[in-house]
Design an enzyme around this catalytic site. Structure first.
Site, PDB file in Angstrom:
ATOM      1  N   ARG A   1       0.880  -1.241   0.046  1.00  0.00           N
ATOM      2  CA  ARG A   1       0.023  -0.223  -0.118  1.00  0.00           C
ATOM      3  C   ARG A   1       0.823   1.156   0.149  1.00  0.00           C
ATOM      4  O   ARG A   1       0.551   2.112  -0.703  1.00  0.00           O
ATOM      5  CB  ARG A   1      -1.003   0.171   1.135  1.00  0.00           C
ATOM      6  CG  ARG A   1      -1.602   1.334   1.466  1.00  0.00           C
ATOM      7  CD  ARG A   1      -2.895   1.245   2.237  1.00  0.00           C
ATOM      8  NE  ARG A   1      -2.664   0.472   3.526  1.00  0.00           N
ATOM      9  CZ  ARG A   1      -1.865   0.867   4.493  1.00  0.00           C
ATOM     10  NH1 ARG A   1      -1.358   2.195   4.644  1.00  0.00           N
ATOM     11  NH2 ARG A   1      -1.580   0.226   5.524  1.00  0.00           N
TER      12      ARG A   1
ATOM     13  N   TYR B   1     -15.863  17.140 -15.435  1.00  0.00           N
ATOM     14  CA  TYR B   1     -16.402  16.023 -15.713  1.00  0.00           C
ATOM     15  C   TYR B   1     -17.500  15.762 -14.350  1.00  0.00           C
ATOM     16  O   TYR B   1     -17.331  16.342 -13.185  1.00  0.00           O
ATOM     17  CB  TYR B   1     -15.310  14.691 -15.431  1.00  0.00           C
ATOM     18  CG  TYR B   1     -15.751  13.328 -15.023  1.00  0.00           C
ATOM     19  CD1 TYR B   1     -16.561  12.718 -15.851  1.00  0.00           C
ATOM     20  CD2 TYR B   1     -15.257  12.688 -13.871  1.00  0.00           C
ATOM     21  CE1 TYR B   1     -17.095  11.242 -15.470  1.00  0.00           C
ATOM     22  CE2 TYR B   1     -15.624  11.410 -13.915  1.00  0.00           C
ATOM     23  CZ  TYR B   1     -16.781  10.737 -14.471  1.00  0.00           C
ATOM     24  OH  TYR B   1     -17.137   9.525 -14.410  1.00  0.00           O
TER      25      TYR B   1
ATOM     26  N   ASP C   1      -6.806  19.327 -14.431  1.00  0.00           N
ATOM     27  CA  ASP C   1      -6.804  17.974 -14.952  1.00  0.00           C
ATOM     28  C   ASP C   1      -6.554  18.008 -16.268  1.00  0.00           C
ATOM     29  O   ASP C   1      -7.106  18.752 -17.197  1.00  0.00           O
ATOM     30  CB  ASP C   1      -8.326  17.646 -14.751  1.00  0.00           C
ATOM     31  CG  ASP C   1      -8.842  16.238 -15.242  1.00  0.00           C
ATOM     32  OD1 ASP C   1      -8.116  15.884 -16.212  1.00  0.00           O
ATOM     33  OD2 ASP C   1      -9.586  15.531 -14.793  1.00  0.00           O
TER      34      ASP C   1
ATOM     35  N   LYS D   1      -8.248   6.772 -19.433  1.00  0.00           N
ATOM     36  CA  LYS D   1      -8.393   7.349 -20.842  1.00  0.00           C
ATOM     37  C   LYS D   1      -7.393   7.063 -21.685  1.00  0.00           C
ATOM     38  O   LYS D   1      -6.820   5.766 -21.850  1.00  0.00           O
ATOM     39  CB  LYS D   1      -9.046   8.660 -20.664  1.00  0.00           C
ATOM     40  CG  LYS D   1      -9.866   8.944 -19.596  1.00  0.00           C
ATOM     41  CD  LYS D   1     -11.205   8.047 -19.819  1.00  0.00           C
ATOM     42  CE  LYS D   1     -12.369   8.487 -18.883  1.00  0.00           C
ATOM     43  NZ  LYS D   1     -12.282   8.257 -17.336  1.00  0.00           N
TER      44      LYS D   1
END
Length: 377
Positions: A46, A98, A170, A195
């Protein structure tokens, strides 16, 4: 090295132990320590994993940043960034982001006492007016989703620096292949790596890069504390996808330019949104701050009924809730990616029920044009 070479030779290249040219997938959760607190750089996956670390180094290099961080989704990355802020802090957020970003800001983090004002970031005066004493950051997309608004990153950076706040960009639509926000003054760049960076509709991931090492360390603390990390298999898939990013982005854009030009001449559609069109309001800014215009186009079919007719008739454009893959995708933002935004707010922004967004793939352009022509006939 130039970008096409950096995509392939950047980051951690290969495996020095075996000579393998591909970074190994370290499918491991924990690591042997010599003594308490003495280890070979990794103690628990982690906190850090060699495959994920290779990806994080690669994206940091591509964005010309100090620290890269990989997450289990774009929303996990965005939520970790938002976790930098405290109760009573205020954020200025782009009004055309978004739908998932709008949702997590407006319905999750506002419950924790973080305030947000949504403004058109392509209008610097509107951003300046929205900044308050308790404002801590401006968060924006350029080009935006789905109306492809273009924001001048350098101008917003100057406004943010004057106010002593962070600028978060972004960069999903253009990727580091076309645009490097950190070079233009941004503090943090974030990607939905699902994406274009992945590019093959086979991985869900998010990436963050910071310019300042200390800010990167603070985000790593949050990444480790919250735990929304990217696993080694998906990290490897993302590295593999990034290696061909240059080839894909050039083809995406070449196809998108042809389709945008054709749509402009097509009498059966309304407004066409694509920064590569010379009459796009943000064309000059986009041409100045980016090396390309990307592969996303939106256009207004006129009504929800007309949009549905197009969706039913296309053969190659796949109706799906994503973008940036090798295959061409088509969606209606008002009822798909941006359905979480209230209808009245969508109407204010111009996200009409007939607005269609296409993610132009890398297929033969003649086939894509034929498919759109027959769907609109």
């Amino acid at each position: 090295m130039k970008m096409d070479t950096r995509l392939i030779h950047g980051g951690v290249f290969g495996d020095p132990h075996t000579g393998a040219v591909s970074v190994p997938i370290y499918q491991v959760s924990t690591y042997k320590q010599k003594r308490v607190g003495e280890h070979a750089g990794y103690e628990y996956s982690r906190t850090g994993n060699p495959t994920r670390a290779a990806l994080e180094q690669l994206i940091a290099e591509l964005e010309n940043g100090a620290r890269g961080l990989a997450f289990s989704s774009g929303m996990a990355a965005i939520s970790t960034i938002l976790s930098l802020f405290n109760k009573g802090d205020h954020l200025v957020v782009g009004d055309d982001v978004y739908g998932g970003t709008y949702r997590v800001v407006n319905r999750v983090f506002t419950r924790m006492g973080i305030e947000a004002t949504f403004v058109d970031t392509s209008d610097p005066a509107a951003v300046k007016e929205a900044i308050r004493e308790n404002t801590r950051a401006v968060y924006m997309e350029t080009p935006s989703n789905p109306l492809l608004k273009v924001t001048d990153i350098e101008e917003l950076s100057a406004i943010c620096k004057e106010a002593g706040i962070l600028l978060i960009v972004d960069n999903t639509f253009l990727t580091p292949y076309w645009q490097n926000p950190l070079d233009l003054g941004a503090d943090i760049v974030v990607h939905s790596a699902t994406k274009y960076l992945g590019g093959h509709s086979d991985v869900v991931a998010g990436l963050i890069v910071t310019k300042d090492p200390a800010l990167g360390e603070e985000l790593h603390f949050l990444q480790n504390s919250i735990g929304g990390i990217l696993g080694p298999q998906d990290s490897w898939l993302l590295i593999r996808g990034i290696r061909t990013l240059g080839l894909r982005m050039k083809q995406h854009e070449a196809n998108a330019r042809r389709i945008a030009d054709w749509l402009r001449e097509e009498g059966r559609v309304g407004k066409v949104y694509y920064p590569g069109l010379k009459d796009h309001p943000g064309h000059e800014v986009a041409a100045r701050q980016a090396r390309g215009f990307g592969g996303i186009i939106s256009f207004d079919a006129g009504s929800a009924k007309r949009a549905d007719q197009v969706l039913e008739r296309v053969k190659l454009f796949i109706l799906a809730e994503s973008l940036g893959a090798v295959e061409s995708l088509i969606s209606v933002p008002a009822r798909m990616t941006h359905a979480s935004i209230p209808a009245e707010r969508r109407a204010e922004l111009g996200i009409t029920d007939g607005l269609i967004r296409i993610s132009v793939g890398v297929e033969d352009i003649d086939d894509l044009l034929y498919d759109l022509k027959q769907a609109l006939s």
